[in-house]
Write an enzyme that holds these catalytic residues in place. Structure first.
Site, PDB file in Angstrom:
ATOM      1  CE  LYS A  34      -4.373   0.878   0.595  1.00  0.00           C
ATOM      2  NZ  LYS A  34      -5.564   0.034  -0.015  1.00  0.00           N
TER       3      LYS A  34
ATOM      4  N   GLY B 123     -23.512   4.197   3.707  1.00  0.00           N
ATOM      5  CA  GLY B 123     -22.582   4.828   2.749  1.00  0.00           C
ATOM      6  C   GLY B 123     -23.039   4.564   1.400  1.00  0.00           C
TER       7      GLY B 123
ATOM      8  N   GLY C  60     -21.668   5.592  -1.695  1.00  0.00           N
ATOM      9  CA  GLY C  60     -20.568   6.071  -2.481  1.00  0.00           C
ATOM     10  C   GLY C  60     -20.578   5.223  -3.877  1.00  0.00           C
ATOM     11  CG  ASN C  61     -17.100   5.654  -6.304  1.00  0.00           C
ATOM     12  OD1 ASN C  61     -17.917   6.333  -7.111  1.00  0.00           O
ATOM     13  ND2 ASN C  61     -15.869   6.072  -6.185  1.00  0.00           N
ATOM     14  CB  VAL C  62     -18.531   0.226  -3.072  1.00  0.00           C
ATOM     15  CG1 VAL C  62     -18.933  -1.355  -2.898  1.00  0.00           C
ATOM     16  CG2 VAL C  62     -17.165   0.044  -3.627  1.00  0.00           C
TER      17      VAL C  62
ATOM     18  CE1 TYR D 258     -28.012   5.853  -5.035  1.00  0.00           C
ATOM     19  CE2 TYR D 258     -27.880   4.794  -7.223  1.00  0.00           C
ATOM     20  CZ  TYR D 258     -28.501   5.499  -6.268  1.00  0.00           C
ATOM     21  OH  TYR D 258     -29.894   5.734  -6.870  1.00  0.00           O
TER      22      TYR D 258
HETATM   23  P1  NAD Z   1     -16.725   6.349  -1.549  1.00  0.00           P
HETATM   24  O1  NAD Z   1     -15.888   7.698  -0.879  1.00  0.00           O
HETATM   25  O2  NAD Z   1     -17.057   6.413  -3.099  1.00  0.00           O
HETATM   26  O3  NAD Z   1     -18.057   6.426  -0.858  1.00  0.00           O
HETATM   27  C1  NAD Z   1     -17.971   6.395   0.638  1.00  0.00           C
HETATM   28  C2  NAD Z   1     -19.391   6.919   0.946  1.00  0.00           C
HETATM   29  O4  NAD Z   1     -19.381   7.000   2.428  1.00  0.00           O
HETATM   30  C3  NAD Z   1     -19.449   8.596   0.396  1.00  0.00           C
HETATM   31  O5  NAD Z   1     -20.742   8.707  -0.325  1.00  0.00           O
HETATM   32  C4  NAD Z   1     -19.388   9.341   1.853  1.00  0.00           C
HETATM   33  O6  NAD Z   1     -20.229  10.482   1.786  1.00  0.00           O
HETATM   34  C5  NAD Z   1     -20.161   8.362   2.645  1.00  0.00           C
HETATM   35  N1  NAD Z   1     -19.665   8.515   4.146  1.00  0.00           N
HETATM   36  C6  NAD Z   1     -18.496   8.806   4.725  1.00  0.00           C
HETATM   37  N2  NAD Z   1     -18.830   8.914   6.148  1.00  0.00           N
HETATM   38  C7  NAD Z   1     -19.819   8.549   6.426  1.00  0.00           C
HETATM   39  C8  NAD Z   1     -20.603   8.423   7.514  1.00  0.00           C
HETATM   40  N3  NAD Z   1     -19.986   8.595   8.802  1.00  0.00           N
HETATM   41  N4  NAD Z   1     -21.831   7.796   7.554  1.00  0.00           N
HETATM   42  C9  NAD Z   1     -22.466   7.553   6.252  1.00  0.00           C
HETATM   43  N5  NAD Z   1     -21.696   7.613   5.169  1.00  0.00           N
HETATM   44  C10 NAD Z   1     -20.603   8.128   5.079  1.00  0.00           C
HETATM   45  O7  NAD Z   1     -15.835   4.896  -1.322  1.00  0.00           O
HETATM   46  P2  NAD Z   1     -16.155   3.615  -2.185  1.00  0.00           P
HETATM   47  O8  NAD Z   1     -15.288   3.489  -3.175  1.00  0.00           O
HETATM   48  O9  NAD Z   1     -17.643   3.432  -2.274  1.00  0.00           O
HETATM   49  O10 NAD Z   1     -15.597   2.700  -0.620  1.00  0.00           O
HETATM   50  C11 NAD Z   1     -16.411   2.350   0.235  1.00  0.00           C
HETATM   51  C12 NAD Z   1     -15.663   1.554   1.410  1.00  0.00           C
HETATM   52  O11 NAD Z   1     -15.534   0.375   0.520  1.00  0.00           O
HETATM   53  C13 NAD Z   1     -14.488   2.300   1.715  1.00  0.00           C
HETATM   54  O12 NAD Z   1     -14.145   1.659   3.089  1.00  0.00           O
HETATM   55  C14 NAD Z   1     -13.512   1.307   0.876  1.00  0.00           C
HETATM   56  O13 NAD Z   1     -12.073   1.511   1.405  1.00  0.00           O
HETATM   57  C15 NAD Z   1     -13.978   0.151   0.822  1.00  0.00           C
HETATM   58  N6  NAD Z   1     -13.501  -0.423  -0.573  1.00  0.00           N
HETATM   59  C16 NAD Z   1     -13.831  -0.039  -1.734  1.00  0.00           C
HETATM   60  C17 NAD Z   1     -13.239  -0.519  -2.980  1.00  0.00           C
HETATM   61  C18 NAD Z   1     -13.690  -0.037  -4.192  1.00  0.00           C
HETATM   62  O14 NAD Z   1     -13.366  -0.848  -5.249  1.00  0.00           O
HETATM   63  N7  NAD Z   1     -14.059   0.984  -4.450  1.00  0.00           N
HETATM   64  C19 NAD Z   1     -12.633  -1.906  -2.581  1.00  0.00           C
HETATM   65  C20 NAD Z   1     -12.493  -2.410  -1.709  1.00  0.00           C
HETATM   66  C21 NAD Z   1     -13.199  -1.811  -0.333  1.00  0.00           C
END
Ligand code: NAD
Length: 349
Positions: free
Chosen positions: A80, A185, A187-189, A191
């Site tokens: 990382k 949450g 976000g990307n995942v 939704y």
């Molecule tokens: P993202 O930043 O796109 O989405 C995160 C969402 O959580 C955002 O909409 C944000 O507003 C919301 N959020 C933040 N704090 C919050 C709170 N206190 N209460 C409610 N909502 C809150 O991130 P992502 O890419 O969707 O990833 C989400 C999680 O999954 C993260 O922990 C990330 O490390 C993990 N993850 C993501 C991936 C990937 O492919 N993107 C892969 C493995 C793990």
């Protein structure tokens, strides 16, 4: 600052402090283990309050990647990187290129990809300086649709099949029709996951600090909006944390009414003992790095000649891995996260 006696140090093979005077880059790359292959892991950019906090994060996250890749049976180790800085105000093309140079200097022992605070355009900039990069190629889905290198939709698919496996195991059901899911949450995942769950007939309760994301889920998916702090208290079957880590802790676990916790967020357990606490409350926990491995599978196979269908099959295998962990944990009366660690260690030691 401690290093070899640092509480997050776990026999990491290499920890590199990277600096570039012209761009102001201050970054740390940690390679935890390369027994299965080069150490792949995202590059996080974050305004850490201190250098010690950045070191803490990179040591912990790189170790997690070793376990994640091993349990997903990928030919990869764990690594990382973190850039100290605010992605909104400190990020410049020069700084990102300097990070690419730092990655290149490791000669392929570390492969970089996007993480929070970095994105596909950043990876494209880094790729001007290094070949040791993933998460950039435009790809085609199994159904032939073109998509970017962003692994989030594949992560969501992995979480979805993991949820199916958990529901089958704990609720004895083969479908998700009417299953009540609370998602933290969107976000990307989160939704993408919400859309898939809705399409499968699940009922959704959602929270996000971003009200626009909540409103979209209400409008498009018929979800019920929940105030942020109240998502833990919902009378649901399953809680899917898809925002931040450490949300399973002494305060939240006693409030959970769900019988299953299965979501995308990394490092969901505030402490190791919280896996035990979930088990004692009769809550089936899908270990985070097992269920959210879709993204790393996707970025790994970007570097291979596997076709999209084969990648999807591997992602769908997350369901079988979880079922194995659930049943081994039950037989041995151990928390599922402990069983997941054991299985991963068998694979990378
Ligand atoms: P993202 O930043 O796109 O989405 C995160 C969402 O959580 C955002 O909409 C944000 O507003 C919301 N959020 C933040 N704090 C919050 C709170 N206190 N209460 C409610 N909502 C809150 O991130 P992502 O890419 O969707 O990833 C989400 C999680 O999954 C993260 O922990 C990330 O490390 C993990 N993850 C993501 C991936 C990937 O492919 N993107 C892969 C493995 C793990």
């Amino acid at each position: 600052m401690k290093l070899f006696s640092h509480h997050e140090f776990d026999n990491h093979e290499q920890v590199v402090f990277c600096h570039d005077k012209t761009s102001g880059l201050k970054a740390i790359i940690a390679i935890h283990n390369t027994h299965r292959g080069p150490a792949l892991g995202g590059c996080r950019m974050y305004p850490y309050a201190s250098e010690a906090e950045a070191l803490n994060d990179v040591l912990r996250l790189s170790r997690g990647m070793t376990y994640k890749s091993a349990i997903a049976n990928l030919p990869l180790g764990g690594g990382k990187s973190v850039i100290i800085g605010d992605p909104h105000s400190d990020k410049t093309p020069q700084l990102i290129r300097a990070m690419g140079v730092a990655v290149e200097r490791l000669g392929g022992r570390y492969i970089v990809a996007e993480d929070s605070g970095t994105s596909v355009p950043d990876m494209l900039l880094m790729s001007e300086q290094t070949r040791h990069i993933s998460g950039i190629a435009e790809k085609f889905d199994a159904d032939g649709k073109r998509r970017s290198g962003d692994p989030s939709p594949i992560t969501a698919r992995g979480v979805f099949v993991g949820i199916q496996a958990a529901v089958r195991y704990r609720l004895g059901r083969d479908d998700l029709q009417g299953v009540r899911v609370a998602i933290q949450g969107l976000g990307n995942v989160g939704y993408h996951l919400a859309s898939q769950l809705r399409a499968a007939g699940a009922r959704l309760w959602v929270s996000d600090i971003n009200q626009a994301a909540v409103q979209r889920a209400v409008d498009e998916l018929g979800a019920v909006a929940v105030a942020n702090g109240e998502i833990y208290d919902q009378a649901v079957d399953l809680f899917a944390p898809c925002a931040m880590g450490a949300i399973l802790n002494d305060t939240t676990i006693p409030r959970l009414q769900a019988r299953i916790v299965a979501g995308a967020a990394n490092n969901q357990l505030a402490d190791k003992r919280h896996g035990q606490a979930l088990m004692e409350r009769g809550i089936l926990y899908a270990p985070d790095y097992v269920i959210n491995a879709g993204g790393v599978i996707d970025v790994c196979y970007e570097r291979s000649d596997m076709d999209p269908q084969q990648v999807m099959e591997q992602v769908d295998g997350i369901g079988d891995t979880l079922t194995e962990i659930f049943s081994r944990a039950e037989q041995q009366h151990k928390p599922t996260d402990v069983l997941a660690d054991q299985l991963a260690e068998e694979r990378f030691s």
